[in-house]
Design a protein around this motif. Structure first.
Motif, mmCIF file in Angstrom:
data_model
loop_
_atom_site.group_PDB
_atom_site.id
_atom_site.type_symbol
_atom_site.label_atom_id
_atom_site.label_comp_id
_atom_site.label_asym_id
_atom_site.label_seq_id
_atom_site.Cartn_x
_atom_site.Cartn_y
_atom_site.Cartn_z
ATOM 1 N N LEU A 1 0.825 -1.198 0.000
ATOM 2 C CA LEU A 1 0.000 0.000 0.000
ATOM 3 C C LEU A 1 0.866 1.258 0.000
ATOM 4 C CD1 LEU A 1 -2.725 1.405 0.187
ATOM 5 C CD2 LEU A 1 -2.666 1.079 2.671
ATOM 6 N N GLN A 2 1.931 1.262 0.801
ATOM 7 C CA GLN A 2 2.785 2.446 0.881
ATOM 8 C C GLN A 2 3.481 2.723 -0.451
ATOM 9 O OE1 GLN A 2 4.750 4.011 4.518
ATOM 10 N NE2 GLN A 2 6.566 3.036 3.674
ATOM 11 N N SER A 3 3.971 1.677 -1.109
ATOM 12 C CA SER A 3 4.635 1.890 -2.403
ATOM 13 C C SER A 3 3.632 2.319 -3.470
ATOM 14 C CB SER A 3 5.358 0.619 -2.834
ATOM 15 O OG SER A 3 4.445 -0.446 -3.027
ATOM 16 N N ARG A 4 2.387 1.915 -3.337
ATOM 17 C CA ARG A 4 1.363 2.337 -4.288
ATOM 18 C C ARG A 4 1.033 3.819 -4.110
ATOM 19 N NH1 ARG A 4 -3.783 -1.430 -4.746
ATOM 20 N NH2 ARG A 4 -2.185 -2.706 -5.755
ATOM 21 N N LEU A 5 0.995 4.280 -2.868
ATOM 22 C CA LEU A 5 0.684 5.683 -2.601
ATOM 23 C C LEU A 5 1.894 6.584 -2.808
ATOM 24 C CD1 LEU A 5 -1.490 5.351 0.643
ATOM 25 C CD2 LEU A 5 -2.302 5.721 -1.689
ATOM 26 N N LEU A 6 3.061 6.120 -2.367
ATOM 27 C CA LEU A 6 4.268 6.955 -2.382
ATOM 28 C C LEU A 6 5.438 6.189 -2.994
ATOM 29 C CD1 LEU A 6 3.691 8.130 1.266
ATOM 30 C CD2 LEU A 6 3.429 9.607 -0.733
ATOM 31 N N TRP B 1 -0.262 8.715 5.651
ATOM 32 C CA TRP B 1 -1.345 8.399 4.715
ATOM 33 C C TRP B 1 -1.648 6.905 4.598
ATOM 34 C CZ3 TRP B 1 0.262 12.318 0.327
ATOM 35 C CH2 TRP B 1 -0.147 13.595 0.707
ATOM 36 N N PRO B 2 -0.647 5.994 4.525
ATOM 37 C CA PRO B 2 -1.014 4.573 4.378
ATOM 38 C C PRO B 2 -1.944 4.069 5.470
ATOM 39 C CG PRO B 2 1.310 4.877 3.894
ATOM 40 C CD PRO B 2 0.817 6.183 4.413
ATOM 41 N N HIS C 1 -5.347 10.620 -6.613
ATOM 42 C CA HIS C 1 -5.284 10.381 -8.049
ATOM 43 C C HIS C 1 -6.358 9.375 -8.467
ATOM 44 C CE1 HIS C 1 -3.672 9.441 -11.999
ATOM 45 N NE2 HIS C 1 -2.771 10.406 -11.861
ATOM 46 N N PRO C 2 -7.031 9.621 -9.595
ATOM 47 C CA PRO C 2 -8.103 8.693 -10.017
ATOM 48 C C PRO C 2 -7.636 7.243 -10.181
ATOM 49 C CG PRO C 2 -8.164 10.722 -11.282
ATOM 50 C CD PRO C 2 -6.926 10.785 -10.462
ATOM 51 N N GLU C 3 -6.398 7.035 -10.629
ATOM 52 C CA GLU C 3 -5.913 5.663 -10.785
ATOM 53 C C GLU C 3 -5.809 4.961 -9.438
ATOM 54 O OE1 GLU C 3 -2.318 5.438 -12.969
ATOM 55 O OE2 GLU C 3 -3.148 6.328 -14.809
ATOM 56 N N ARG C 4 -5.346 5.683 -8.409
ATOM 57 C CA ARG C 4 -5.262 5.077 -7.067
ATOM 58 C C ARG C 4 -6.657 4.791 -6.530
ATOM 59 N NH1 ARG C 4 -0.743 6.211 -8.690
ATOM 60 N NH2 ARG C 4 -1.312 4.361 -9.862
ATOM 61 N N VAL C 5 -7.592 5.698 -6.814
ATOM 62 C CA VAL C 5 -8.973 5.499 -6.352
ATOM 63 C C VAL C 5 -9.532 4.210 -6.946
ATOM 64 C CG1 VAL C 5 -11.315 6.432 -6.405
ATOM 65 C CG2 VAL C 5 -9.371 7.958 -6.029
ATOM 66 N N ARG C 6 -9.273 4.000 -8.239
ATOM 67 C CA ARG C 6 -9.790 2.806 -8.905
ATOM 68 C C ARG C 6 -9.082 1.543 -8.396
ATOM 69 N NH1 ARG C 6 -8.610 4.308 -13.400
ATOM 70 N NH2 ARG C 6 -6.737 3.096 -13.849
ATOM 71 N N GLU C 7 -7.764 1.590 -8.238
ATOM 72 C CA GLU C 7 -7.006 0.423 -7.781
ATOM 73 C C GLU C 7 -7.420 -0.013 -6.380
ATOM 74 O OE1 GLU C 7 -3.001 1.670 -8.015
ATOM 75 O OE2 GLU C 7 -2.869 1.555 -10.208
#
Length: 793
Positions: free
Chosen positions: A520-525, A549-550, A664-670
């Motif tokens: 999750l952390q690498s996906r966000l940051l 944030w994570p 970001h919309p991509e993170r929202v969807r993922e």
């Protein structure tokens, strides 16, 4: 760990009932988790001997048995167990008996044949879960004897929580030592009779990793019958201690481990390929374990190996290739001493936590090896027969842990316990724990026994005295200390005030681990490097967090799964930044998602956005006394998890102090979020440092207001306009209010109309219209030069 009270009493006299013993052990550092009976309640069950067992005339699977119950009396019992045969002694529930679960035994007629009772299995008596056929009892039990008395079932089992530093207490011997110290009574135990070697069988052992395994004691026992059933007393002792009987060899090794605290292993010697070597594994080497799993090893894993490869993970679990089976006739018994550091963490790496690894990780007595193998040999020959070879000790004595000597001062006992203990009592208490005590100038020099790995410093000895004296005997004395108040600079932010403000604005405080989910952390940051943990508590908490944030996003997801349509969370905590996560920084962060307002009749549902979060932050920043020093600026270096067109860097006096933006919309969807949350995070010290306010008298002069509408390019931020107007307005500009932004008819494309209210005031005189007009003209000229602004008529 489960300790049957009767087993414990074989080692030491226990003067207290079970409940009091548990309470005293709890106060001594071994918490009593539960007290349980050795067998559930039942009555009317006696020892019966089957005199005859004839086939039932009307049923192939039933037998008609005559069962003797003493005094020449026999009963007719119909039984369907396959092991019901003449000569077997079993548990007989007579008519009127009550079994566990409320089952009452009555006379019955089965397929036309009367039955006056029931021959019971171990499961029916609550003595075992799996059971095949009726319970077979020892031959020496007299028919007609009450079963509870004959098998000593009125026993109590103490379930104790052993702390990680007391591996020496994970055995009956270890707890018996503690009880002996608490009662002052002698420690005894089974009489150890060394078994002389009656055969010359040996098996060579080589210690290639002497630091990890400096001692390996082995003994070959041949001619055993591993198909036989372990005697009742041994199986019952294992059951009460929480172990399942398997076979004579395994049962004996398990019993010795429970009794003495020394894990053992037995190899089928016929399956060993050459000499035994204790070594570290090669990277990628594989081992098929007893539980059927094949694992890939690494170079820091200690293994027991033969010429064909590993035959076990040292101190953890054996391999399937050399496992003892019913056909085994010759075994190699292993009793080794492994350094705790060589075993710790290896089992958890492979998802293993065995009785052996729990003991070796905490530390096993290195002087116990020979005693354990002699005890195991004696029991194995008694149970399965055979002949024993000599005890072979292979060791590197220099690598064994030395006995620890610790100085104990009288003054420190008084200082930490508030007690003046007599010298003879101090010596007696420590010697009751097996320690050697020698007089010293200001106290004693104490040598800890080989099994006490936890004794290292003076305070360890003082703790032992406190345990034995009894914490309830230590008087409460108020400490006299000098009060020292911590300096609280005016510029330091007041935590409670800030957190209360967020709570008042609808936020809930969240508290998370300082560890984060690496995925999750690498996906966000993805741009941040995180410090990985060497021994994480779980795979989803494997790195130190670089942001708050994570944790907040994870909590947001959990709330969404529980149908929460409005979420506002904040957290105050530290993050770990720098090249290797070596620097700690205090941060304050928040997330909002869902409805702008709680559901109500007076307003339609609107989704919270960037400006809602910005308003919350501005309320926070107002507490610093310098709201005007903050600005929200678009920046291309925004974190990857933020929408590039809907985020801003937060700056204070031009220095970055945080970020605010929509995800970001991509993170929202993922992540599967139902709407885009807004995230913010600020540096606690830099962003919230308070600017001390100076006293300023309220002006007695009237204010003058001028409203001004200017047309500027669409890309000109209001913060830039505010900066220029404030600069030109100088000290006479008291307030600037933005009250309208217009785009549309009458305004050129790609431009906007910004309406502002300018409030002027002088402390010493009344401003005239000419003064105000002159200031407005100067402001308009500067805006025209700076932003090509035009006055909108």
């Amino acid at each position: 760990m489960k300790i049957p009270l009767q087993w414990l009493r074989e080692w030491v006299d226990v003067p207290w009932p079970a409940a009091e013993l548990g309470a005293r052990l709890t106060m001594a550092g071994f918490e009593l988790e539960s007290l349980a009976p050795a067998a559930p309640a039942f009555c009317g069950v006696v020892v019966g001997e089957i005199v005859s067992a004839e086939p039932h005339p009307q049923a192939d699977k039933l037998k008609v048995c005559r069962v003797a119950i003493g005094g020449g009396e026999t009963l007719q019992i119909v039984c369907g167990a396959s092991n019901a045969r003449a000569g077997v002694k079993s548990a007989l529930a007579r008519v009127g008996a009550e079994l566990p679960g409320g089952l009452a035994i009555k006379a019955a007629k089965l397929r036309g044949v009367e039955s006056f009772g029931m021959l019971c299995s171990a499961r029916e008596l609550g003595l075992s879960d799996p059971s095949e056929g009726i319970l077979e009892l020892p031959e020496e039990l007299p028919p007609g004897a009450d079963l509870r008395e004959a098998l000593a079932l009125d026993d109590t089992i103490l379930d104790l929580a052993i702390t990680p530093n007391r591996g020496d207490a994970m055995s009956v011997l270890g707890i018996a030592r503690e009880v002996a110290a608490l009662t002052g009574r002698p420690l005894r135990g089974p009489l150890l009779r060394p078994v002389p070697a009656s055969a010359g069988l040996r098996h060579a052992v080589h210690l290639d990793a002497a630091a990890a395994c400096p001692r390996f004691v082995g003994r070959v026992v041949s001619g055993i019958d591993n198909r036989c059933v372990s005697p009742w007393w041994l199986r019952e002792r294992l059951r009460r201690a929480g172990q399942r009987p398997i076979s004579p060899v395994v049962d004996v090794t398990n019993l010795v481990m429970l009794e003495l605290g020394q894990p053992m292993h037995a190899y089928d010697r016929g399956k060993l390929a050459g000499d035994i070597r204790v070594r570290h594994a090669a990277d990628g080497e594989t081992c098929l374990l007893l539980d059927g799993r094949a694992i890939a090893l690494e170079h820091d894993v200690l293994v027991i190996a033969d010429a064909a490869g590993p035959v076990g993970l040292a101190g953890i679990m054996g391999a399937q290739r050399t496992a003892v089976s019913a056909d085994t006739g010759e075994v190699l018994l292993e009793v080794a001493w492994f350094a705790p550091g060589a075993i710790a963490g290896r089992g958890r790496r492979f998802g293993l936590s065995t009785d052996a690894s729990q003991r070796f990780e905490r530390g096993v007595d290195p002087e116990l090896s020979v005693r354990a193998i002699e005890r195991a040999t004696e029991l194995l020959l008694e149970v399965a027969g055979g002949v024993a070879g000599p005890v072979v000790v292979t060791e590197h004595a220099a690598a064994l842990p030395p006995l620890r000597r610790v100085r104990l001062r009288r003054s420190q006992i008084r200082r930490f316990l508030g007690l003046d203990l007599e010298a003879t009592r101090v010596r007696g208490l420590l010697e009751s724990l097996g320690m050697s005590v020698a007089e010293h100038v200001d106290g004693w020099e104490v040598t800890a026994p080989s099994h006490r790995f936890d004794i290292a410093i003076e305070r360890d000895l003082i703790e032992e005295l406190a345990r034995l004296v009894g914490y309830e005997q230590i008087p409460e004395v108020d400490a006299t200390l000098v009060q020292r108040f911590r300096a609280l600079p005016e510029r330091e932010p007041r935590e409670q005030r800030l957190l209360d403000l967020l709570a008042a604005r609808g936020y809930h405080e969240a508290i998370h681990f300082a560890f984060a989910d690496p995925a999750l952390q690498s996906r966000l940051l993805p741009e941040s490097r995180a410090l990985a943990l060497a021994n994480p508590i779980s795979s989803d908490l494997a790195v130190m967090r670089v942001s708050l944030w994570p944790g907040l996003v994870r909590s947001l997801l959990e709330n969404q799964r529980r149908q929460q349509d409005r979420v506002r969370l904040f957290e105050h905590g530290v993050v770990f930044v720098g090249e290797a996560g070596e620097r700690e920084r205090a941060r304050l962060a928040g997330v909002i998602a869902g409805s702008r307002w709680p559901e109500q009749w007076g307003a339609s549902r609107e989704i919270a956005d960037y400006y809602d979060a910005r308003a919350d932050l501005e309320a926070l920043f107002s507490l610093t006394g310098e709201l005007d020093s903050f600005e929200f600026v678009a920046d291309s270096s925004a974190p990857a998890c933020l929408h590039p067109g809907r985020c801003a860097q937060i700056r204070r006096r031009g220095q970055p102090v945080g970020w605010l933006g929509e995800m970001h919309p991509e993170r929202v969807r993922e992540l599967g979020l139902t709407c885009a949350p807004v995230l913010w995070e600020i540096d606690w010290q830099d962003a919230l440092q308070v600017q001390a306010r100076a006293y300023r008298a309220v002006s007695r002069q009237p204010q003058v207001r001028r409203d001004l509408a200017i047309v500027v390019d669409e890309n000109v931020p209001f913060s830039a306009i505010h900066e220029r107007v404030t600069l030109i307005g100088s000290s006479l500009l008291r307030e600037l209010r933005l009250f309208d932004v217009y785009r549309g008819k009458g305004v050129e494309k790609d431009r906007k109309s910004v309406a502002i209210g300018l409030i002027f005031q002088d402390d010493s005189r009344t401003l005239t219209d000419e003064d105000a007009d002159r200031l407005v003209a100067a402001i308009c000229a500067d805006l025209a030069a700076s932003f090509s602004a035009k006055i909108r008529q």
